[in-house]
Design an enzyme around this catalytic site. Structure first.
Site, PDB file in Angstrom:
ATOM      1  N   CYS A  71       0.804  -1.248   0.016  1.00  0.00           N
ATOM      2  CA  CYS A  71       0.133   0.000  -0.028  1.00  0.00           C
ATOM      3  C   CYS A  71       0.900   1.188  -0.043  1.00  0.00           C
ATOM      4  CB  CYS A  71      -0.952  -0.033   1.157  1.00  0.00           C
ATOM      5  SG  CYS A  71      -1.952   1.319   1.186  1.00  0.00           S
ATOM      6  N   CYS A  75      -0.682   5.611   6.295  1.00  0.00           N
ATOM      7  CA  CYS A  75      -1.744   5.642   7.673  1.00  0.00           C
ATOM      8  C   CYS A  75      -1.000   5.113   8.618  1.00  0.00           C
ATOM      9  CB  CYS A  75      -2.771   4.776   7.267  1.00  0.00           C
ATOM     10  SG  CYS A  75      -3.844   5.318   5.734  1.00  0.00           S
ATOM     11  N   CYS A  78      -1.579   1.342  10.380  1.00  0.00           N
ATOM     12  CA  CYS A  78      -1.649   0.229   9.532  1.00  0.00           C
ATOM     13  C   CYS A  78      -0.232  -0.393   9.396  1.00  0.00           C
ATOM     14  CB  CYS A  78      -2.527   0.661   8.269  1.00  0.00           C
ATOM     15  SG  CYS A  78      -2.606  -0.786   7.211  1.00  0.00           S
ATOM     16  N   CYS A 115     -17.136  -9.400   3.947  1.00  0.00           N
ATOM     17  CA  CYS A 115     -16.687  -8.045   3.782  1.00  0.00           C
ATOM     18  C   CYS A 115     -15.298  -8.406   3.019  1.00  0.00           C
ATOM     19  CB  CYS A 115     -16.055  -7.373   4.932  1.00  0.00           C
ATOM     20  SG  CYS A 115     -17.658  -6.925   6.064  1.00  0.00           S
ATOM     21  N   CYS A 147     -19.901  -6.586   1.563  1.00  0.00           N
ATOM     22  CA  CYS A 147     -19.476  -5.110   1.759  1.00  0.00           C
ATOM     23  C   CYS A 147     -18.003  -5.023   1.152  1.00  0.00           C
ATOM     24  CB  CYS A 147     -19.519  -5.083   3.281  1.00  0.00           C
ATOM     25  SG  CYS A 147     -18.609  -3.368   3.563  1.00  0.00           S
ATOM     26  N   CYS A 207     -20.927   2.491   4.772  1.00  0.00           N
ATOM     27  CA  CYS A 207     -20.301   2.150   5.837  1.00  0.00           C
ATOM     28  C   CYS A 207     -19.110   2.906   6.441  1.00  0.00           C
ATOM     29  CB  CYS A 207     -20.209   0.615   6.029  1.00  0.00           C
ATOM     30  SG  CYS A 207     -19.286  -0.064   7.335  1.00  0.00           S
ATOM     31  N   ARG A 277     -21.049  -1.503  14.960  1.00  0.00           N
ATOM     32  CA  ARG A 277     -20.155  -2.533  15.282  1.00  0.00           C
ATOM     33  C   ARG A 277     -19.048  -2.310  16.154  1.00  0.00           C
ATOM     34  NH1 ARG A 277     -18.231  -3.097   9.812  1.00  0.00           N
ATOM     35  NH2 ARG A 277     -20.561  -3.152   9.340  1.00  0.00           N
TER      36      ARG A 277
END
Length: 332
Positions: A71, A75, A78, A115, A147, A207, A277
């Site tokens: 990636c 962030c 992460c 998901c 999702c 979401c 959630r």
């Protein structure tokens, strides 16, 4: 403060939420700053709101890490980001058969929503097509809601996912607008908001949630709840930071269990009718108090997360049964 009086005040917040009235910032802060010995009456008040909209049902969701590592984003939370030195698996987008196998596993875990999550700034057209093909086959053969969480969407991509049968698109705000630049610099808070809005405009259920424990203040947590209420996200995942060695936030402290419960109660009061959630970090932050979280939240993940382990699905099934709650059947 007198316990009976304080309990009445929590009930007043529940009535306010049920009447559709928004908590004031001061009331939101009062929830987060409540003494620990007020947590049980606070959770009971939150449960009154949860019960109105969801009864005793618990929705189960399962994640598949469809594309790991690699990636370009920075962030700080992460382990898959470009600035992370954490040892994680690195692979390109899983093929259709692997995604189908994941869907079958979701069924075995009694999940109603599957998901599909991919690391990266956003999907290429080829990756989007791969996901769409898998989704079409899953929808044709299994009673699962889908999702997708593929990053920032470009023009036309949300529509293609919706056409393929994706029910919901996840893109978390993660933190407050003010705190955002200290967490990520390779994209903006507004880009995240725009992707959530794109998903809704395309006909998917939006979401979007947060991660607690990234240096935000209590007032910023209240602001996050207001932001998600305004965004009208249908599902709100509340994550608690798992400090992963090798990431910029790897030395952060775990969110204490009592604080985690207060956060869940706050979001139930401010987003009363939404799916709340309790998500990543649930096991590490709440530990033995996990069952109490379901008096505010009505949804959990079963199994592992993206790069961190969850707990056995059988344990979650047992927890739900012991509470006298029930697993929500998938309603397509």
């Amino acid at each position: 403060m007198d316990l009976t009086l304080q309990a009445v005040e929590w009930k007043a917040l529940a009535r306010k939420a049920l009447n559709g009235d928004q908590l004031t910032p001061e009331e939101g802060l009062a929830v987060l700053e409540a003494p620990d010995d007020e947590v049980l009456p606070l959770m009971h008040a939150a449960f009154e709101v949860r019960k109105r909209y969801y009864g005793k049902k618990v929705k189960l969701n399962m994640i598949i890490n469809a594309k790991s590592g690699l990636c370009p984003e920075d962030c700080g939370y992460c382990s898959q980001s470009i600035v992370s030195t954490a040892p994680v698996s690195k692979y390109t987008l899983l093929d259709k058969e692997s995604l189908l196998a994941g869907a079958r596993e979701a069924m075995e875990r009694k999940a109603g929503t599957y998901c599909i999550v991919a690391a990266g700034k956003g999907p290429t057209d080829k990756e989007l097509q791969q996901v769409a093909e898998a989704v079409r086959e899953i929808r044709a053969t299994m009673p699962l809601k889908i999702c997708a969480c593929l990053g920032i969407l470009k023009d036309g991509q949300a529509e293609k996912l919706a056409e393929a049968g994706v029910h919901r698109y996840n893109h978390n705000l993660n933190t407050s607008r003010e705190n955002y630049p200290s967490i990520t610099t390779t994209h903006t808070y507004d880009q995240r908001v725009e992707t959530v809005q794109r998903s809704r405009a395309a006909g998917m259920s939006p979401c979007s949630g947060i991660i607690i424990g990234m240096g935000e203040t209590d007032r910023e947590i209240v602001e996050m709840a207001y932001a998600l209420r305004e965004l009208d996200a249908d599902s709100v995942p509340i994550n608690f930071l798992t400090p992963i060695p090798g990431t910029p936030l790897g030395g952060s402290a775990r969110t204490p269990a009592m604080k985690a419960l207060k956060v869940l109660a706050l979001f139930r009061f401010i987003c009363p009718a939404k799916e709340i959630r309790v998500s990543g970090g649930r096991e590490a932050s709440l530990r033995s108090l996990q069952p109490l979280s379901l008096y505010a939240a009505n949804s959990i993940f079963v199994g592992d997360y993206l790069t961190t382990p969850g707990q056995e699905a059988a344990y979650d099934h047992q927890m739900i049964e012991d509470l006298g709650f029930e697993i929500e059947a998938c309603a397509l």
